[in-house]
Structure formats: C-alpha cells, structure tokens
Design a protein around this motif. Structure first.
Motif, short mmCIF file in Angstrom:
data_model
loop_
_atom_site.label_atom_id
_atom_site.label_comp_id
_atom_site.label_asym_id
_atom_site.label_seq_id
_atom_site.Cartn_x
_atom_site.Cartn_y
_atom_site.Cartn_z
N LYS A 167 4.87 114.14 66.51
CA LYS A 167 4.43 112.83 66.02
C LYS A 167 4.89 112.61 64.59
O LYS A 167 4.09 112.32 63.69
CB LYS A 167 2.92 112.67 66.13
CG LYS A 167 2.41 112.60 67.57
CD LYS A 167 0.95 112.21 67.64
CE LYS A 167 0.50 111.97 69.06
NZ LYS A 167 -0.91 111.51 69.14
N THR A 168 6.17 112.79 64.39
CA THR A 168 6.74 112.58 63.07
C THR A 168 7.98 111.70 63.15
O THR A 168 8.66 111.64 64.18
CB THR A 168 7.13 113.91 62.41
OG1 THR A 168 8.08 114.59 63.24
CG2 THR A 168 5.92 114.80 62.18
N VAL A 169 8.24 111.02 62.07
CA VAL A 169 9.49 110.29 61.92
C VAL A 169 9.95 110.48 60.48
O VAL A 169 9.17 110.27 59.54
CB VAL A 169 9.34 108.80 62.29
CG1 VAL A 169 8.25 108.12 61.49
CG2 VAL A 169 10.67 108.06 62.13
N ASP A 170 11.16 110.94 60.31
CA ASP A 170 11.68 111.28 59.00
C ASP A 170 12.84 110.39 58.61
O ASP A 170 13.52 109.81 59.47
CB ASP A 170 12.16 112.74 58.99
CG ASP A 170 11.03 113.73 59.18
OD1 ASP A 170 11.32 114.91 59.47
OD2 ASP A 170 9.86 113.33 59.05
N LEU A 171 13.08 110.31 57.32
CA LEU A 171 14.21 109.55 56.81
C LEU A 171 14.92 110.41 55.77
O LEU A 171 14.37 110.68 54.70
CB LEU A 171 13.74 108.24 56.17
CG LEU A 171 14.85 107.30 55.69
CD1 LEU A 171 15.62 106.76 56.91
CD2 LEU A 171 14.27 106.14 54.89
N GLN A 172 16.12 110.84 56.11
CA GLN A 172 16.95 111.59 55.17
C GLN A 172 17.79 110.59 54.39
O GLN A 172 18.54 109.81 54.99
CB GLN A 172 17.86 112.57 55.92
CG GLN A 172 18.81 113.35 55.03
CD GLN A 172 18.07 114.28 54.09
OE1 GLN A 172 17.12 114.96 54.48
NE2 GLN A 172 18.52 114.35 52.84
N MET A 173 17.64 110.63 53.08
CA MET A 173 18.33 109.67 52.22
C MET A 173 19.29 110.42 51.31
O MET A 173 18.85 111.23 50.49
CB MET A 173 17.31 108.87 51.39
CG MET A 173 16.24 108.19 52.23
SD MET A 173 15.14 107.13 51.26
CE MET A 173 14.34 108.35 50.23
#
Length: 120
Positions: A76-82
């Motif tokens: 239950k995760t959502v990540d954003l690599q910037m």
C-alpha cells in the motif's frame, strides 16, 4: 476511510534527487488514479504523476524523463523518484487517490503534503 501519509520531502540543490513515499491505509477499491500532485505558492494544484487502475502511467510534461512513479499494492505504497530537480519543482507535494463509487459519485482523498524545496 482512506488515509495517506507522505514522507521524504526536504531541501535539495538543483540537479539533486529526492524520493517521496506515500503509505495509504483503508480500501481504495474502485480507485481510478493514485499518485502525486503538487502546489506552488499562489497556484492551483497540478497533477505530477499518476497511476491508473489499468496500471497506465501519466506524467506532467514538466517532469517527464526526470520523475518516476511506482506503486506496491501489497505494501500500500506509492513512491515518486525525482531526479535532476529544478528550482521550479519547489512545491508542496501531495499523495492523492481518486475514484468513483458504485453510485457513480466521485471521491478523492489527499495526504497532508510534504514540502520539496530546490535551491539554485
């Protein structure tokens, strides 16, 4: 009730990287999009990167090639690599889930947001 909690914001120099993470609780059954929005001071929210229920990905033109969204439904995760961050990426970043109920009504939940500041 769905709750979303973001982490990973901070201060970084231009050209640097940050990874934002969002953990959600509750059921998002019926969701249409899950992802990240941002808001700069004095401006409206804008979608940065989203994952649709069919797993398709959408990115704002301004971040294509620099940001990558990923999710793990089991965790239950959502990540954003910037990567290659720019001063214009400075904003409060929100984790957002949107959907439609069985009765056709739209719903949406937002996290509290995490500040990302990119210095030049």
């Amino acid at each position: 009730q769905v709750q979303l909690v973001e982490s990973g914001g901070g201060l970084v120099q231009a050209g640097g990287s940050l990874r934002l993470s969002c953990r959600y609780s509750g059921s998002i059954f019926g969701f249409e999009t899950l992802g990240w929005y941002r808001q700069e001071p004095g401006k409206q929210h804008e979608a940065v990167a989203t994952i649709s229920s069919d797993s398709s990905l959408e990115y704002a033109d301004a971040v294509k090639g620099r940001f990558t969204i990923s999710s793990d439904s089991a965790k239950k995760t959502v990540d954003l690599q910037m990567n290659n961050l720019r001063p214009e990426d400075t904003a409060v970043y929100y984790c957002v889930v949107r959907g439609v109920s069985d009765d056709g009504r739209g719903w949406h939940y937002w996290g509290a947001g995490t500040q990302v500041t990119v210095s030049s």
